[in-house]
Design a protein around this motif. Structure first.
Motif, PDB file in Angstrom:
ATOM      1  N   SER B 153      21.991  26.371  56.892  1.00  0.00           N
ATOM      2  CA  SER B 153      22.437  27.270  58.346  1.00  0.00           C
ATOM      3  C   SER B 153      21.074  27.443  59.211  1.00  0.00           C
ATOM      4  O   SER B 153      20.106  27.117  58.599  1.00  0.00           O
ATOM      5  CB  SER B 153      22.888  28.431  57.650  1.00  0.00           C
ATOM      6  N   ASP B 154      21.708  27.664  60.465  1.00  0.00           N
ATOM      7  CA  ASP B 154      20.464  27.869  61.214  1.00  0.00           C
ATOM      8  C   ASP B 154      19.596  29.167  60.885  1.00  0.00           C
ATOM      9  O   ASP B 154      18.512  28.926  61.137  1.00  0.00           O
ATOM     10  CB  ASP B 154      20.786  27.942  62.750  1.00  0.00           C
ATOM     11  N   GLU B 155      20.139  30.068  60.310  1.00  0.00           N
ATOM     12  CA  GLU B 155      19.321  31.237  59.983  1.00  0.00           C
ATOM     13  C   GLU B 155      18.134  30.866  59.094  1.00  0.00           C
ATOM     14  O   GLU B 155      17.163  31.075  59.139  1.00  0.00           O
ATOM     15  CB  GLU B 155      20.121  32.172  59.441  1.00  0.00           C
ATOM     16  N   VAL B 156      18.720  30.114  57.861  1.00  0.00           N
ATOM     17  CA  VAL B 156      17.827  29.607  56.996  1.00  0.00           C
ATOM     18  C   VAL B 156      16.644  28.656  57.424  1.00  0.00           C
ATOM     19  O   VAL B 156      15.388  28.841  57.204  1.00  0.00           O
ATOM     20  CB  VAL B 156      18.323  28.933  55.853  1.00  0.00           C
ATOM     21  N   ASP B 157      17.007  27.742  58.171  1.00  0.00           N
ATOM     22  CA  ASP B 157      16.486  26.733  58.969  1.00  0.00           C
ATOM     23  C   ASP B 157      15.284  27.417  59.934  1.00  0.00           C
ATOM     24  O   ASP B 157      14.144  27.157  59.821  1.00  0.00           O
ATOM     25  CB  ASP B 157      17.030  25.870  59.844  1.00  0.00           C
ATOM     26  N   GLN B 158      15.564  28.443  60.496  1.00  0.00           N
ATOM     27  CA  GLN B 158      14.717  29.237  61.297  1.00  0.00           C
ATOM     28  C   GLN B 158      13.689  30.089  60.426  1.00  0.00           C
ATOM     29  O   GLN B 158      12.529  29.926  60.819  1.00  0.00           O
ATOM     30  CB  GLN B 158      15.451  30.201  62.345  1.00  0.00           C
ATOM     31  N   LEU B 159      14.164  30.597  59.491  1.00  0.00           N
ATOM     32  CA  LEU B 159      13.249  31.311  58.485  1.00  0.00           C
ATOM     33  C   LEU B 159      12.226  30.501  58.056  1.00  0.00           C
ATOM     34  O   LEU B 159      11.241  30.703  57.710  1.00  0.00           O
ATOM     35  CB  LEU B 159      14.218  31.813  57.370  1.00  0.00           C
ATOM     36  N   LEU B 160      12.788  29.190  57.558  1.00  0.00           N
ATOM     37  CA  LEU B 160      11.861  28.166  56.899  1.00  0.00           C
ATOM     38  C   LEU B 160      10.874  27.539  57.748  1.00  0.00           C
ATOM     39  O   LEU B 160       9.692  27.302  57.492  1.00  0.00           O
ATOM     40  CB  LEU B 160      12.675  26.954  56.216  1.00  0.00           C
ATOM     41  N   LYS B 161      11.221  27.565  58.881  1.00  0.00           N
ATOM     42  CA  LYS B 161      10.345  27.120  60.255  1.00  0.00           C
ATOM     43  C   LYS B 161       9.317  28.135  60.399  1.00  0.00           C
ATOM     44  O   LYS B 161       8.494  27.922  61.458  1.00  0.00           O
ATOM     45  CB  LYS B 161      11.171  26.644  61.371  1.00  0.00           C
ATOM     46  N   GLY B 162       9.577  29.402  60.178  1.00  0.00           N
ATOM     47  CA  GLY B 162       8.562  30.474  60.482  1.00  0.00           C
ATOM     48  C   GLY B 162       8.803  30.989  61.950  1.00  0.00           C
ATOM     49  O   GLY B 162       8.133  31.893  62.172  1.00  0.00           O
ATOM     50  N   ASN B 163      10.165  30.783  62.379  1.00  0.00           N
ATOM     51  CA  ASN B 163      10.442  31.269  63.483  1.00  0.00           C
ATOM     52  C   ASN B 163      11.081  32.756  63.464  1.00  0.00           C
ATOM     53  O   ASN B 163      11.162  33.420  64.347  1.00  0.00           O
ATOM     54  CB  ASN B 163      11.632  30.480  64.458  1.00  0.00           C
ATOM     55  N   VAL B 164      11.306  32.925  62.333  1.00  0.00           N
ATOM     56  CA  VAL B 164      11.905  34.395  61.908  1.00  0.00           C
ATOM     57  C   VAL B 164      10.838  34.750  60.735  1.00  0.00           C
ATOM     58  O   VAL B 164      10.739  33.952  59.930  1.00  0.00           O
ATOM     59  CB  VAL B 164      13.372  34.505  61.337  1.00  0.00           C
ATOM     60  N   SER B 165      10.384  36.105  60.928  1.00  0.00           N
ATOM     61  CA  SER B 165       9.516  36.313  59.801  1.00  0.00           C
ATOM     62  C   SER B 165      10.270  36.775  58.464  1.00  0.00           C
ATOM     63  O   SER B 165      11.065  37.693  58.815  1.00  0.00           O
ATOM     64  CB  SER B 165       8.574  37.539  60.428  1.00  0.00           C
TER      65      SER B 165
END
Ligand SMILES: Nc1ncnc2c1ncn2[C@@H]1O[C@H](COP(=O)(O)OP(=O)(O)OP(=O)(O)O)[C@@H](O)[C@H]1O
Ligand SMILES: [Mg+2]
Lengths: 272, 436
Positions: B153-165
């Motif tokens: 999911s996009d939330e997981v992706d963002q987390l993995l990319k470091g865009n969400v701490s």
């Protein structure tokens, strides 16, 4: 200070006695207006067949304007208006039935500034015959191109570089290329507007020789500012002044014994 | 006489102090001017670098998307209990369950109903669709175990990319602590892999950022610009040639010229209103269609092409026209054989500018319904479609964190499209160019 003695009119090669040469083109009462401004005020002039007629006169007197009337190039200027009668072989060239494209094929023109197309030397010469369908097939076209370049005295200089751009030639060569281009459509009359004004004396001599040779097959009208040139190449000379044709006659006559004092003043360099 | 004037002075004029001073001032002025020029160019380049830099910095991550490698058992009991292999049955099956079963087997503490749902949320909703498509493409998968890559999911992706701490308190992020623990578990196993995001190019728009793609916008832009090109270029060149070479110069043509110049300055949305009133309401053409968009944009770029075309026709030296006329070419032959080929590079420049303008236009499309949520890429000129700038606009408007990077990525794609188009035009122009 041009010494009159320097000017030696070339004796006409053909016998002048008795028979008057045929008239190729004829102008009667030709007036040209650029908008409200009148550039020619009624010109009467005969252009004789297979002779060189020179038009001389001070700058702005209407020589180019008159020349451009002879193949209707003035049609392309929106504000230009032509009145009077102008004939080619007795036929009114401003008549409705005349196709201007065909007229310009019969009355070719060489301009003051060499203006080859930005194409190859070959294409420059072959363009006219191509659009008029004068050559069937490539062999015939090659022949037309070679003959035209030979007549223009350029063949030996360019025969190995026919595919190179015409704009890469020297000024004098370019002008001869333009003459070859004009000859290639087999015109009956060739109009030349100061063809040598951009050229050095050697190139000029080349072109003058050429004009002399072309006279055997073509009727030529040439505008020139160079009195010696007019005297050397032409059989007939017309002197223009302020939109009028002051005097016309055999070149020898005009240069040695002008009737009008304006003519005399101009050819001796007293004004112009 | 002149000698006398010069020798009247004690010192020749070019050696006086006054002259020296003037010379120095002239040099200084020249130097200053050159500095201004360099400064102006530096400023422009700097701005461009900042702009491109920020777009690229924000957007490049969108070209990668995390996927979860998962061993899925294509359970016949779930997919096709009767064993009919009927496509209708296969399409109806609940593939979510397959994914959740697979997740349950690799994650700790994922057995409860509630935990199964939370684990399933790690995957994109598109994961189930992709499993379904695999089965429908190849029903022999049923009953086998396969390792497949499914989008997270996009939330997981963002987390993995470091865009969400990950350090944020649980309440401030979309991912629960339990999910975070699972993610770290999967990461440790090396099952979360970053792949090139092909979905960005093969999918249409979607509410789910991880599934959203530019295909619809790209195809829409291509179809629309094709219509624009086919209409605007011949009409524009014909109009320019007629006005410049054939039309008489009178009041009427002056009026036309003034109008064309004014038309180039009309706000683009007005062309959209025109399209709405004329093509949709009067001619009843379909809404949101590339055909209508193309026609509207063609009207928009016509003045540009005509003006540039006339300018480059005017720049062809009259001596060429006279040369051709003088050996008996007709006016049309003069134009087609000589003037037009020589003017072509300049005309092409106008076309490039016009088409680039059309490519980036959004406002007029608003009026004809091309600002739309388009999932399926248009397959024809009358299908509902959108265009790249509109897609960018809509993504920029979406609240999800993942759309931020996708917006920048879409801008990069748009710029790429533009560069490709211009490169093509430059190549074409090179072929037309001749030496004088
Ligand atoms: N296209 C034009 N529009 C308006 N006036 C023109 C145009 N061409 C020529 N004229 C005018 O017509 C008059 C005659 O010009 P023309 O070019 O025939 O002179 P010319 O004798 O050839 O001069 P030159 O020896 O300098 O070439 C000049 O006063 C000129 O200003
Ligand atoms: Mg002149």
């Amino acid at each position: 200070m041009v010494a009159q003695t320097q000017i030696q009119a070339r004796a006409d090669a053909r016998p002048q006695g008795g028979v008057a040469p045929a008239v190729k083109m004829e102008a009667r009462g030709v007036k040209v207006f650029y908008g409200a401004k009148q550039a020619l005020k009624g010109i009467d002039l005969d252009v004789r067949d297979r002779q060189v007629t020179a038009l001389i006169g001070p700058s702005g007197c209407g020589k180019s304007t008159f020349l451009r009337c002879l193949n209707r190039m003035n049609d392309t200027i929106d504000i230009a208006r032509v009145e009077g009668l102008m004939t080619l072989d007795g036929q009114d060239i401003y008549d409705r039935s005349i196709d201007v494209v065909q007229l310009r094929a019969r009355v070719g023109m060489v301009f003051q500034k060499p203006n080859p197309f930005p194409k190859s030397i070959y294409d420059n010469v072959s363009y006219g015959p191509k659009i008029h369908g004068l050559a069937a097939g490539k062999d015939e076209m090659d022949e037309v191109v070679e003959k035209s370049l030979q007549r223009a005295g350029l063949w030996n200089e360019v025969k190995d570089r026919l595919r190179e751009p015409g704009t890469g030639l020297s000024g004098g060569q370019q002008q001869r290329l333009c003459i070859a281009r004009a000859i290639a459509v087999s015109p009956e009359v060739i109009l030349m507007d100061e063809p040598c004004s951009a050229l050095d004396p050697i190139a000029t001599a080349h072109i003058e020789e050429l004009i002399d040779e072309l006279r055997a097959n073509y009727t030529i009208v040439i505008v020139t500012h160079n009195m010696q040139q007019a005297a050397r190449v032409s059989q007939r000379t017309a002197f223009f002044h302020l939109g009028e044709m002051v005097e016309v006659g055999d070149t020898e006559e005009i240069f040695t014994n002008p009737h009008d004092e304006r003519t005399q003043g101009y050819i001796t360099g007293r004004y112009g | 006489m002149t000698d006398a004037v010069v020798s009247d002075r004690a010192v020749p004029v070019y050696q006086t102090a006054e002259f020296e001073r003037r010379l120095r001032r002239r040099y200084a002025a020249e130097k200053r001017f050159r500095l201004y020029g360099i400064a102006a160019i530096g400023l422009a380049l700097g701005m461009l670098a900042v702009l491109l830099g920020s777009v690229v910095a924000k957007g490049y991550t969108a070209f990668w998307q995390h996927e979860l490698r998962l061993e899925v058992f294509f359970d016949p009991a779930e997919i096709d209990p009767q064993g009919t292999r009927d496509p209708a049955v296969l399409a109806q099956a609940n593939y979510n369950t397959l994914a959740r079963n697979a997740l349950q087997s690799v994650l700790t503490d994922a057995g409860s109903r509630d935990a199964r749902r939370a684990a399933g949320d790690l995957l994109s909703v598109g994961a189930a669709f992709e499993l379904g498509r695999m089965v429908m493409d190849d029903p022999s998968l049923i009953g086998t175990r396969r390792v497949v890559s499914l989008p997270v999911s996009d939330e997981v992706d963002q987390l993995l990319k470091g865009n969400v701490s990950r350090a944020l308190p649980e309440a401030d992020r979309q991912i629960t602590d339990r999910q975070l623990a699972w993610i770290e578990q999967l990461e440790a196993k090396g099952d979360l892999v970053s792949r090139f995001n092909t979905r960005l190019f093969t999918n249409g728009d979607s509410r789910e950022p991880e599934l959203a793609g530019l295909k619809a916008g790209l195809l829409g832009s291509m179809l629309t610009l094709f219509v624009t090109l086919v209409l605007a270029v011949p009409v524009g060149i014909a109009a320019a040639v007629y006005l410049e070479e054939f039309a008489p110069k009178n009041r009427l043509t002056d009026l036309i010229e003034v109008n064309i110049n004014n038309l180039a300055a009309v706000p683009s949305i007005v062309f959209g209103l025109l399209g709405l009133a004329v093509f949709l309401n009067f001619f009843g053409m379909p809404r949101s269609a590339p055909l209508v968009g193309g026609v509207v944009l063609a009207l928009l770029v016509l003045p540009t092409i005509i003006i540039a075309g006339r300018a480059s026709l005017k720049a062809v030296p009259p001596s060429i026209r006279e040369a051709a006329l003088g050996i008996g070419a007709s006016r049309l032959q003069v134009v087609t054989h000589h003037v037009l080929p020589l003017a072509m590079p300049g005309i092409m420049t106008g076309v490039i500018i016009g088409m680039a303008h059309a490519l980036g236009e959004t406002a007029p499309l608003l009026m004809i319904g091309m600002v739309a949520f388009i999932v399926d890429a248009p397959s024809g000129f009358t299908d509902a479609a959108t265009m790249l700038p509109v897609q960018i606009f809509m993504w920029a408007d979406s609240p999800e964190r993942a759309f931020t990077e996708r917006t920048s990525a879409a801008i990069m794609v748009l710029l790429g499209f533009l560069i490709a188009m211009n490169a093509l035009a430059v190549i074409l122009r090179k072929r037309f160019e001749r030496r004088w």
